[in-house]
Scaffold this active site. Structure first.
Site, mmCIF file in Angstrom:
data_model
loop_
_atom_site.group_PDB
_atom_site.id
_atom_site.type_symbol
_atom_site.label_atom_id
_atom_site.label_comp_id
_atom_site.label_asym_id
_atom_site.label_seq_id
_atom_site.Cartn_x
_atom_site.Cartn_y
_atom_site.Cartn_z
ATOM 1 N N ASP A 19 0.779 -0.900 -0.306
ATOM 2 C CA ASP A 19 -0.349 0.475 0.028
ATOM 3 C C ASP A 19 0.915 1.275 0.285
ATOM 4 O O ASP A 19 2.411 1.315 0.208
ATOM 5 C CB ASP A 19 -0.591 -0.145 1.351
ATOM 6 C CG ASP A 19 -0.268 -0.048 2.782
ATOM 7 O OD1 ASP A 19 0.762 -0.442 2.501
ATOM 8 O OD2 ASP A 19 -1.064 -1.019 3.896
ATOM 9 N N ASN A 75 -7.632 -2.091 13.780
ATOM 10 C CA ASN A 75 -9.256 -2.929 13.833
ATOM 11 C C ASN A 75 -9.554 -3.602 13.148
ATOM 12 O O ASN A 75 -10.131 -4.010 12.441
ATOM 13 C CB ASN A 75 -9.487 -1.044 13.363
ATOM 14 C CG ASN A 75 -9.506 -1.247 11.832
ATOM 15 O OD1 ASN A 75 -8.103 -1.478 11.532
ATOM 16 N ND2 ASN A 75 -9.800 0.215 11.286
ATOM 17 N N HIS A 115 -6.954 -3.723 9.976
ATOM 18 C CA HIS A 115 -6.867 -4.228 8.923
ATOM 19 C C HIS A 115 -6.022 -5.055 8.352
ATOM 20 O O HIS A 115 -4.636 -5.248 8.979
ATOM 21 C CB HIS A 115 -7.233 -3.014 8.137
ATOM 22 C CG HIS A 115 -6.258 -1.635 8.792
ATOM 23 N ND1 HIS A 115 -5.976 -0.527 9.213
ATOM 24 C CD2 HIS A 115 -4.627 -1.630 8.527
ATOM 25 C CE1 HIS A 115 -5.128 -0.041 9.397
ATOM 26 N NE2 HIS A 115 -3.641 -0.970 9.098
ATOM 27 N N GLU A 165 -9.343 -1.307 4.821
ATOM 28 C CA GLU A 165 -10.500 -1.347 5.652
ATOM 29 C C GLU A 165 -11.610 -2.274 6.446
ATOM 30 O O GLU A 165 -11.963 -2.730 5.249
ATOM 31 C CB GLU A 165 -10.671 0.523 5.970
ATOM 32 C CG GLU A 165 -9.489 1.206 6.415
ATOM 33 C CD GLU A 165 -8.619 1.451 7.787
ATOM 34 O OE1 GLU A 165 -8.365 0.662 8.344
ATOM 35 O OE2 GLU A 165 -8.447 2.439 7.800
HETATM 36 C C1 GLP Z 1 0.023 0.329 8.524
HETATM 37 C C2 GLP Z 1 0.346 -0.303 7.045
HETATM 38 C C3 GLP Z 1 -0.123 -1.766 7.177
HETATM 39 C C4 GLP Z 1 -0.379 -1.801 8.619
HETATM 40 C C5 GLP Z 1 -0.381 -1.258 10.632
HETATM 41 C C6 GLP Z 1 -0.426 -1.856 12.070
HETATM 42 O O1 GLP Z 1 -2.161 1.050 8.571
HETATM 43 N N1 GLP Z 1 -0.958 -0.148 6.646
HETATM 44 O O2 GLP Z 1 0.603 -2.209 6.168
HETATM 45 O O3 GLP Z 1 0.442 -3.508 9.283
HETATM 46 O O4 GLP Z 1 -0.365 -0.232 9.394
HETATM 47 O O5 GLP Z 1 0.871 -1.053 11.708
HETATM 48 P P1 GLP Z 1 1.817 -1.451 13.728
HETATM 49 O O6 GLP Z 1 2.460 -2.548 12.601
HETATM 50 O O7 GLP Z 1 3.061 -0.458 13.089
HETATM 51 O O8 GLP Z 1 1.368 -1.856 14.278
#
Ligand code: GLP
Length: 242
Positions: free
Chosen positions: A67, A136, A138, A143
């Protein structure tokens, strides 16, 4: 699903890196689906160390990231392209012409999504997809929604994601409101998925994703249907599952 229980973040990172290193050792021209966020940083550090010791090479590897924020240039420090360069690509022998992240400045969103989906197909799909887990539920930037979106698309970020990602920006208004993300269909077509989770903050969502119903309201729950998922999680993230 295979569960690999790790002691803590460092152990999770080492174990996830071992799986990725094994993938590229066995198939040097692997297509890796890569992720951003705090969760994969330690795994990337371990991969850099293995590369520096001459144990692995990314020279033939293709990478396709999940992404990117809409509106951020590649050289913006908060862009996911910049994150990947800083945390992995600049330190290993990957060919940046074969490491892909959506273009946050694309003039036409539909064209950009079709172009990106075309890249995934052009390289024959993803061999190993690394995933983090949003608070959440995702994955990528898919989302909670009414339906599972199949292909790469432009998504409006939820308030909870904007708040969670606020820590990377000077102020909340700077967090982009939209992103491009591989779709759920693009993600679950990967031949092998490695989901990493660390910390008590992920415990409830991890439990809901794997023990609750499969629903687009919790996008990661779709992973229950994937035949080759490996969950690498530390003891605190797993505290409600074991
Ligand atoms: C972002 C990214 C996701 C990732 C998520 C969780 O929103 N787009 O791909 O998995 O953060 O992040 P973290 O690993 O910092 O909890």
């Amino acid at each position: 699903m295979r569960i690999i229980l790790a002691k803590d973040y460092e152990d999770m990172s080492q174990k996830a890196a071992n799986l990725i290193a094994a993938q590229i050792s066995l198939k040097p021209n692997s297509v890796l689906g890569l992720a951003t966020g705090s969760s994969p940083i330690g795994a990337y550090q371990n991969l850099i160390e293995s590369y520096k010791k001459g144990q692995i090479s990314f020279a033939q590897t293709v990478s396709i990231n999940l992404d990117e924020y809409v509106g951020l240039a590649q050289n913006s420090p908060q862009s996911y392209r910049f994150f990947m360069d800083e945390n992995l690509f600049n330190h290993v022998d990957i060919d940046k012409n074969r490491s892909f992240v959506p273009n946050g400045l694309a003039a036409d969103a539909k064209e950009e999504c079709a172009r990106y989906e075309g890249i995934i197909k052009q390289f024959g799909g993803v061999d190993l997809q690394l995933l983090g887990l949003g608070n959440n539920g995702h994955i990528g930037f898919n989302e909670p929604a009414q339906n599972f979106e199949k292909e790469t698309h432009k998504v409006a970020l939820t308030e909870s994601t904007i708040k969670a990602n606020r820590r990377f920006f000077a102020k909340e208004e700077d967090v982009p409101r939209f992103a491009y993300t591989m779709g759920i269909g693009s993600i679950i077509k990967a031949r092998h998925i490695v989901l990493i989770a660390s910390g008590v903050g992920k415990a409830q969502v991890l439990k809901d994703a794997f023990l609750g119903p499969v629903t687009p309201q919790l996008p990661a729950s779709i992973l229950q249907f994937h035949p080759n998922v490996c969950l690498v999680a530390d003891e605190t993230a797993m505290s409600l599952l074991i």
